[in-house]
Scaffold this motif. Structure first.
Motif, PDB file in Angstrom:
ATOM      1  N   GLU A   1       0.838  -1.204   0.000  1.00 53.95           N
ATOM      2  CA  GLU A   1       0.000   0.000   0.000  1.00 53.95           C
ATOM      3  C   GLU A   1       0.869   1.248   0.000  1.00 53.95           C
ATOM      4  O   GLU A   1       0.603   2.211  -0.741  1.00 53.95           O
ATOM      5  N   THR A   2       1.950   1.235   0.786  1.00 55.45           N
ATOM      6  CA  THR A   2       2.862   2.380   0.831  1.00 55.45           C
ATOM      7  C   THR A   2       3.535   2.585  -0.520  1.00 55.45           C
ATOM      8  O   THR A   2       3.650   3.718  -1.001  1.00 55.45           O
ATOM      9  N   ARG A   3       3.950   1.492  -1.152  1.00 54.42           N
ATOM     10  CA  ARG A   3       4.580   1.597  -2.475  1.00 54.42           C
ATOM     11  C   ARG A   3       3.574   2.121  -3.510  1.00 54.42           C
ATOM     12  O   ARG A   3       3.914   2.968  -4.340  1.00 54.42           O
TER      13      ARG A   3
ATOM     14  N   SER B   1       3.126   5.708  -2.804  1.00 50.04           N
ATOM     15  CA  SER B   1       4.349   6.399  -3.208  1.00 50.04           C
ATOM     16  C   SER B   1       4.401   6.599  -4.712  1.00 50.04           C
ATOM     17  O   SER B   1       4.755   7.681  -5.200  1.00 50.04           O
TER      18      SER B   1
END
Length: 139
Positions: A104-106, A109
């Motif tokens: 999710e962070t990637r 990002s």
């Protein structure tokens, strides 16, 4: 008695009587010793039966205790195995959650990078328009 130079018949009977009494006392002592050794039982076979029963009871008791101990040991191993499995499942759950968070962070990002690129293009575009307007205004 005078011809043989030995004891008279009366003396021999007295000696013999004392020997019988002594033998009786010895036998009585042996009887008491045996009864003491038999621990109050009437016969040696009764004594052996009682001892055998006590040994059998002790063996059964130790066998039962050993079985209980084995059961508790198995139960402890099963609980340890369940606890290890639960810890493993918890750890696996945390790993999966962390992997999901990283994905999710990637994703966020990469979305932010796209927005940054778009914002940079927009700023350059606005900067170019502002430069043109400024030049037009100055002329």
């Amino acid at each position: 008695a005078a011809a043989g130079g030995g004891l008279s018949l009366r003396e021999e009977l007295t000696v013999l009587g004392r020997q019988v009494e002594d033998a009786g006392r010895v036998l009585e002592g042996i009887g008491k010793s045996i009864s003491y050794d038999l621990d109050g039982e009437e016969s040696y076979s009764s004594y052996l039966r009682r001892e055998s029963a006590q040994i059998s009871d002790a063996y059964s008791s130790s066998d039962r205790s050993l079985s209980e101990l084995e059961g508790k040991f198995r139960q402890g191993q099963e609980q340890g195995g369940r606890e290890e499995a639960r810890l493993g499942d918890s750890f696996l759950g945390l790993l999966l959650h962390a992997r999901a968070l990283l994905r999710e962070t990637r994703h966020i990002s990469s979305g932010l990078r796209d927005k940054h690129d778009l914002l940079a293009l927009t700023v350059r575009s606005h900067g170019a328009r502002l430069s043109r307007l400024k030049n037009d205004y100055l002329r």
